[in-house]
Scaffold this motif. Sequence first.
Motif, PDB file in Angstrom:
ATOM      1  N   LEU A   1       0.658  -1.220   0.199  1.00  0.00           N
ATOM      2  CA  LEU A   1      -0.106   0.288  -0.020  1.00  0.00           C
ATOM      3  C   LEU A   1       0.434   1.300  -0.162  1.00  0.00           C
ATOM      4  N   LEU A   2       1.977   1.526   0.558  1.00  0.00           N
ATOM      5  CA  LEU A   2       2.969   2.372   1.074  1.00  0.00           C
ATOM      6  C   LEU A   2       3.045   2.389  -0.635  1.00  0.00           C
ATOM      7  N   PHE A   3       3.683   1.972  -1.387  1.00  0.00           N
ATOM      8  CA  PHE A   3       4.684   2.050  -2.850  1.00  0.00           C
ATOM      9  C   PHE A   3       3.859   2.227  -4.203  1.00  0.00           C
ATOM     10  N   TRP A   4       1.874   1.721  -3.401  1.00  0.00           N
ATOM     11  CA  TRP A   4       0.945   2.366  -4.863  1.00  0.00           C
ATOM     12  C   TRP A   4       0.425   4.014  -4.049  1.00  0.00           C
ATOM     13  N   LEU A   5       0.462   3.927  -2.922  1.00  0.00           N
ATOM     14  CA  LEU A   5       0.232   5.515  -2.498  1.00  0.00           C
ATOM     15  C   LEU A   5       0.946   6.618  -3.100  1.00  0.00           C
ATOM     16  N   LEU A   6       2.746   5.834  -2.608  1.00  0.00           N
ATOM     17  CA  LEU A   6       3.981   6.957  -2.977  1.00  0.00           C
ATOM     18  C   LEU A   6       4.050   6.991  -4.268  1.00  0.00           C
ATOM     19  N   THR A   7       3.394   6.349  -5.722  1.00  0.00           N
ATOM     20  CA  THR A   7       3.181   6.290  -6.570  1.00  0.00           C
ATOM     21  C   THR A   7       2.602   6.614  -7.314  1.00  0.00           C
TER      22      THR A   7
ATOM     23  N   ASN B   1       3.047  15.779  -9.809  1.00  0.00           N
ATOM     24  CA  ASN B   1       4.400  16.499 -11.041  1.00  0.00           C
ATOM     25  C   ASN B   1       3.789  16.381 -12.251  1.00  0.00           C
ATOM     26  N   GLY B   2       3.025  15.666 -12.460  1.00  0.00           N
ATOM     27  CA  GLY B   2       1.817  15.612 -14.094  1.00  0.00           C
ATOM     28  C   GLY B   2       2.762  14.290 -14.676  1.00  0.00           C
ATOM     29  N   PHE B   3       4.038  13.458 -14.298  1.00  0.00           N
ATOM     30  CA  PHE B   3       3.850  12.582 -14.673  1.00  0.00           C
ATOM     31  C   PHE B   3       2.715  11.462 -15.973  1.00  0.00           C
ATOM     32  N   ARG B   4       3.555  11.287 -16.818  1.00  0.00           N
ATOM     33  CA  ARG B   4       2.168  10.509 -17.453  1.00  0.00           C
ATOM     34  C   ARG B   4       1.846   8.902 -17.192  1.00  0.00           C
ATOM     35  N   ASN B   5       3.711   7.729 -16.867  1.00  0.00           N
ATOM     36  CA  ASN B   5       3.800   7.094 -16.474  1.00  0.00           C
ATOM     37  C   ASN B   5       3.620   6.252 -14.948  1.00  0.00           C
ATOM     38  N   PRO B   6       2.882   5.736 -14.956  1.00  0.00           N
ATOM     39  CA  PRO B   6       2.506   5.393 -13.451  1.00  0.00           C
ATOM     40  C   PRO B   6       4.212   4.264 -12.999  1.00  0.00           C
TER      41      PRO B   6
ATOM     42  N   VAL C   1       7.471   5.626 -13.089  1.00  0.00           N
ATOM     43  CA  VAL C   1       7.983   6.213 -11.603  1.00  0.00           C
ATOM     44  C   VAL C   1       7.058   5.197 -10.616  1.00  0.00           C
ATOM     45  N   PHE C   2       6.923   3.761 -10.531  1.00  0.00           N
ATOM     46  CA  PHE C   2       6.916   3.393  -8.937  1.00  0.00           C
ATOM     47  C   PHE C   2       8.801   2.798  -8.819  1.00  0.00           C
ATOM     48  N   LEU C   3       8.910   2.162 -10.550  1.00  0.00           N
ATOM     49  CA  LEU C   3      10.232   2.173 -10.747  1.00  0.00           C
ATOM     50  C   LEU C   3      11.225   2.643  -9.857  1.00  0.00           C
ATOM     51  N   GLY C   4      11.061   4.371 -10.119  1.00  0.00           N
ATOM     52  CA  GLY C   4      12.037   5.167  -9.672  1.00  0.00           C
ATOM     53  C   GLY C   4      11.770   5.182  -8.212  1.00  0.00           C
ATOM     54  N   VAL C   5      10.723   5.231  -7.474  1.00  0.00           N
ATOM     55  CA  VAL C   5      10.005   4.791  -5.952  1.00  0.00           C
ATOM     56  C   VAL C   5      11.288   3.682  -5.459  1.00  0.00           C
TER      57      VAL C   5
END
Length: 199
Positions: free
Chosen positions: A143-149, A156-161, A164-168
Motif C-alpha cells: 500500500l505504501l508503494f502504491w500510494l507513493l507512486t 508532478n504531472g507524470f504520465r507513466n505510473p 514512477v513506481f520503478l523510481g520509487v
Amino acid sequence: MTQVIIGLVRLTFARPRDGFQAVLDLAPSTEARWLAVAIIAVLNVMITQATLIGVPPETMPAWVAAMQNPVRGALSQVVTMLYLAFGMSVVARAFGGRAAFRDALWLVAWVEFLLVCAEVAMLAVSFLVPAAGTILAYGVIALLFWLLTQATTHLNGFRNPFLVFLGVLGAMILTGVLLFSLLAQAGLAPVLVTGGPGV
C-alpha cells in the motif's frame, strides 16, 4: 470534519488522482502542514509502541529497541517524511516534475495518515487472527508503494505510473542500503546469522 476526512479516505482509495487533488485543494497554511507532520509522527510512534506490546526487549533488534524511545521515534518519523517529500519534489523535478516541496510534504502527511489507518486495522485483525499479521504487514508495505507512486505521479504531472513506481522502488532500495550501512556503523544493524554444521 470527520465526515470530510472519511470522504477523502474513500476517494483516495477509489480514485487516487482525484483524492490527492482534493487533499491539495484544502490548501492549508504552511504551519498547518507542519502540524500535520508532527501529529502523524506521534500517531506512528503510538502504533509502533502498540505493536511491540508483549515483545521482550532482549528479543528485539537493537534498532527496533532504540525506536522505543518516543522522542527518538517521533524524530525518525519526521525525518522520514521530510525525506519522502524531498524525493517527491526536488528529486522528481530533476526528471521533469513540477511539484513544490510544501505540496509534497502535505501529500506525504496524507499518505502516512492512510498508512496509520491501515496499520490500526492490521493490529485489530492480527489481534483476532494472529496468523494473518505477516500477510497484512506485506499488504501495508504494498500500500505504501502504491500510494507513493500515485501521489508522485499526480503531483508532478507524470504520465507513466509504472516508471514512477520503478523510481520509487529504486529510491527505497538505495535508502535501505544506506540506512543499513549507517546502522551498522552505529552498531544497531541486525545481525545476519547463517546456518551450518555446529552452528
